[in-house]
Motif scaffolding. Structure first.
Motif, PDB file in Angstrom:
ATOM      1  N   LYS A  55      77.369  39.330  -0.328  1.00  0.00           N
ATOM      2  CA  LYS A  55      76.168  38.861   0.367  1.00  0.00           C
ATOM      3  C   LYS A  55      76.500  37.521   1.020  1.00  0.00           C
ATOM      4  O   LYS A  55      77.280  36.732   0.479  1.00  0.00           O
ATOM      5  CB  LYS A  55      75.033  38.691  -0.656  1.00  0.00           C
ATOM      6  N   SER A  56      75.908  37.279   2.193  1.00  0.00           N
ATOM      7  CA  SER A  56      76.126  36.018   2.891  1.00  0.00           C
ATOM      8  C   SER A  56      74.887  35.707   3.727  1.00  0.00           C
ATOM      9  O   SER A  56      74.264  36.618   4.278  1.00  0.00           O
ATOM     10  CB  SER A  56      77.357  36.127   3.797  1.00  0.00           C
ATOM     11  N   ALA A  57      74.546  34.435   3.820  1.00  0.00           N
ATOM     12  CA  ALA A  57      73.451  34.037   4.707  1.00  0.00           C
ATOM     13  C   ALA A  57      73.864  34.409   6.131  1.00  0.00           C
ATOM     14  O   ALA A  57      75.036  34.244   6.499  1.00  0.00           O
ATOM     15  CB  ALA A  57      73.192  32.544   4.585  1.00  0.00           C
ATOM     16  N   PRO A  58      72.936  34.919   6.957  1.00  0.00           N
ATOM     17  CA  PRO A  58      73.310  35.394   8.299  1.00  0.00           C
ATOM     18  C   PRO A  58      74.097  34.387   9.130  1.00  0.00           C
ATOM     19  O   PRO A  58      75.099  34.744   9.750  1.00  0.00           O
ATOM     20  CB  PRO A  58      71.965  35.731   8.935  1.00  0.00           C
ATOM     21  N   GLU A  59      73.673  33.124   9.134  1.00  0.00           N
ATOM     22  CA  GLU A  59      74.393  32.129   9.938  1.00  0.00           C
ATOM     23  C   GLU A  59      75.788  31.853   9.381  1.00  0.00           C
ATOM     24  O   GLU A  59      76.745  31.672  10.128  1.00  0.00           O
ATOM     25  CB  GLU A  59      73.590  30.827  10.068  1.00  0.00           C
ATOM     26  N   ASP A  60      75.921  31.879   8.057  1.00  0.00           N
ATOM     27  CA  ASP A  60      77.238  31.712   7.440  1.00  0.00           C
ATOM     28  C   ASP A  60      78.128  32.921   7.730  1.00  0.00           C
ATOM     29  O   ASP A  60      79.322  32.767   7.994  1.00  0.00           O
ATOM     30  CB  ASP A  60      77.120  31.524   5.924  1.00  0.00           C
ATOM     31  N   ALA A  61      77.546  34.108   7.668  1.00  0.00           N
ATOM     32  CA  ALA A  61      78.305  35.325   7.938  1.00  0.00           C
ATOM     33  C   ALA A  61      78.889  35.296   9.350  1.00  0.00           C
ATOM     34  O   ALA A  61      80.068  35.622   9.547  1.00  0.00           O
ATOM     35  CB  ALA A  61      77.427  36.555   7.744  1.00  0.00           C
ATOM     36  N   ARG A  62      78.088  34.894  10.321  1.00  0.00           N
ATOM     37  CA  ARG A  62      78.577  34.806  11.709  1.00  0.00           C
ATOM     38  C   ARG A  62      79.740  33.815  11.811  1.00  0.00           C
ATOM     39  O   ARG A  62      80.762  34.097  12.431  1.00  0.00           O
ATOM     40  CB  ARG A  62      77.450  34.396  12.654  1.00  0.00           C
ATOM     41  N   ALA A  63      79.566  32.638  11.204  1.00  0.00           N
ATOM     42  CA  ALA A  63      80.605  31.611  11.266  1.00  0.00           C
ATOM     43  C   ALA A  63      81.889  32.073  10.573  1.00  0.00           C
ATOM     44  O   ALA A  63      82.994  31.860  11.089  1.00  0.00           O
ATOM     45  CB  ALA A  63      80.098  30.314  10.640  1.00  0.00           C
ATOM     46  N   LEU A  64      81.748  32.709   9.423  1.00  0.00           N
ATOM     47  CA  LEU A  64      82.919  33.200   8.691  1.00  0.00           C
ATOM     48  C   LEU A  64      83.666  34.262   9.476  1.00  0.00           C
ATOM     49  O   LEU A  64      84.899  34.261   9.538  1.00  0.00           O
ATOM     50  CB  LEU A  64      82.498  33.741   7.322  1.00  0.00           C
TER      51      LEU A  64
END
Length: 128
Positions: A55-64
């Motif tokens: 699981k990842s916060a949407p903004e973190d997922a995009r950055a990662l």
């Protein structure tokens, strides 16, 4: 990564987290890690490569995903809220531990009633 695989690093961290449990509800090919009955990590090699989905916060997922070619949208999961880690050498053990911990805390805070939290996600891991 010190001779350990991506999945070994992820599993070791998941097993350290309070209240975390591993089961096989989707068959022996899938290791599913839950906290208080809610999934925070999945591992499988059914894709032909051993992967870890978190699981990842949407903004973190995009950055990662932008920063790491070995991180893609979640395999068989909501692509906005889940990421998949792939072996390839681009992810170090510290990042893997951090991402597993973040997944655990996100699921705990957003999916588990506060009365059932084994830790407080807002202060977990902070020095006293």
């Amino acid at each position: 990564m010190g001779g350990k695989t991506l999945q070994q690093h992820a599993a070791e961290r998941a097993e350290e987290l309070p209240g975390a449990e591993m089961s096989h509800p989707f068959g022996a090919e899938w290791d599913v890690y839950k906290v208080r009955g809610k999934v925070f990590m999945l591992q499988t090699a059914t894709t032909g490569t051993p992967i870890v989905t978190l699981k990842s916060a949407p903004e973190d997922a995009r950055a990662l995903r932008s920063a790491h070619p070995d991180i893609t949208p979640g395999y068989h999961m909501n692509k906005k809220h889940w990421i998949t880690l792939h072996p390839g050498g681009g992810l170090d053990a510290d990042l893997i531990r951090e991402l597993v911990t973040e997944s655990y805390l996100l699921v705990l805070e957003n999916s588990v009633p506060k009365s059932q939290w084994p830790v407080d996600p807002r202060t977990f891991g902070q020095e006293p």
